[in-house]
Design a protein around this motif. Structure first.
Motif, PDB file in Angstrom:
ATOM      1  N   GLY A 124      54.125  61.806 -10.215  1.00  0.00           N
ATOM      2  CA  GLY A 124      55.459  60.840  -9.836  1.00  0.00           C
ATOM      3  C   GLY A 124      56.923  61.458 -10.027  1.00  0.00           C
ATOM      4  O   GLY A 124      57.886  60.991 -10.568  1.00  0.00           O
ATOM      5  N   ILE A 125      56.870  62.935 -10.149  1.00  0.00           N
ATOM      6  CA  ILE A 125      57.973  63.753 -10.469  1.00  0.00           C
ATOM      7  C   ILE A 125      58.270  64.794  -9.190  1.00  0.00           C
ATOM      8  O   ILE A 125      57.175  64.745  -8.242  1.00  0.00           O
ATOM      9  N   ASP A 126      59.428  65.279  -9.240  1.00  0.00           N
ATOM     10  CA  ASP A 126      59.805  66.290  -8.052  1.00  0.00           C
ATOM     11  C   ASP A 126      59.211  67.667  -8.075  1.00  0.00           C
ATOM     12  O   ASP A 126      59.343  68.180  -7.058  1.00  0.00           O
ATOM     13  N   GLU A 127      59.041  67.847  -9.427  1.00  0.00           N
ATOM     14  CA  GLU A 127      58.874  69.461  -9.633  1.00  0.00           C
ATOM     15  C   GLU A 127      57.599  69.766 -10.368  1.00  0.00           C
ATOM     16  O   GLU A 127      57.338  68.970 -11.156  1.00  0.00           O
ATOM     17  N   MET A 128      56.807  70.662  -9.824  1.00  0.00           N
ATOM     18  CA  MET A 128      55.658  71.016 -10.389  1.00  0.00           C
ATOM     19  C   MET A 128      55.774  71.547 -11.855  1.00  0.00           C
ATOM     20  O   MET A 128      56.343  72.387 -12.012  1.00  0.00           O
ATOM     21  N   PRO A 129      54.887  70.858 -12.842  1.00  0.00           N
ATOM     22  CA  PRO A 129      55.137  71.376 -14.087  1.00  0.00           C
ATOM     23  C   PRO A 129      53.650  72.549 -14.152  1.00  0.00           C
ATOM     24  O   PRO A 129      52.923  72.386 -13.505  1.00  0.00           O
ATOM     25  N   HIS A 130      54.229  73.655 -14.830  1.00  0.00           N
ATOM     26  CA  HIS A 130      52.943  74.631 -14.808  1.00  0.00           C
ATOM     27  C   HIS A 130      52.706  75.087 -16.142  1.00  0.00           C
ATOM     28  O   HIS A 130      53.636  75.075 -17.100  1.00  0.00           O
TER      29      HIS A 130
END
Length: 155
Positions: A124-130
């Motif tokens: 549910g977020i716009d940027e991928m967590p790495h």
């Protein structure tokens, strides 16, 4: 003379139905073959881009090591509880490893749309967590078999 279709063809999904189904589901089962020849099946989140199934896997997993050794794979996505609700697809082919391993967020234009789609769908977020533990595999299937038992009511 008309050829009678097998029942399986009558319940397979149309291309649009398959695209909607794969785009809406989030969990798949990935089947690999170990070095000893034993099958291994594991569950994983995925994203479908309309052509390929993208798998974001932990790089220290049995699944990852199996696929690095032998990139052939079968993936099942399915849903339904009652018999008449069962729907699913089996996609098979060879995975390709895309981007850095493990993924730390280095700019990689091919992954940008996939990561936006995956982050939105699953977090549910716009940027991928790495996290430096996962990496991407792409399955552009050689074969797809699908079923939608809801169509049995009309047969």
């Amino acid at each position: 003379m008309a050829v009678t279709q097998r029942r399986g063809r009558k319940i397979m999904m149309t291309p649009d139905e398959l695209d909607e189904f794969l785009g809406s589901q989030r969990t798949c089962r990935v089947a690999t073959v170990s070095a000893t020849g034993a099958p291994h099946v594991s569950t994983l989140w995925f994203v479908w881009d309309g052509t390929s199934l993208w798998l974001y896997s932990i790089t220290r997993s049995k699944r990852w090591s199996d696929l690095r050794r032998d990139p052939r794979v079968a993936v099942v996505v399915d849903t339904g509880e009652e018999y008449g609700e069962l729907r699913g697809a089996e996609l098979s082919g060879t995975v390709e490893f895309v981007g850095e391993v493990p993924r730390t967020g280095e700019e990689f234009p091919e992954l940008a749309p996939v990561e936006r789609l995956f982050a939105g769908k699953n977090f549910g977020i716009d940027e991928m967590p790495h996290d430096g533990r996962h990496a991407w595999m792409r399955l552009t299937p050689d074969a797809i078999a699908s079923w939608d038992f809801r169509k049995l009511a009309g047969l």
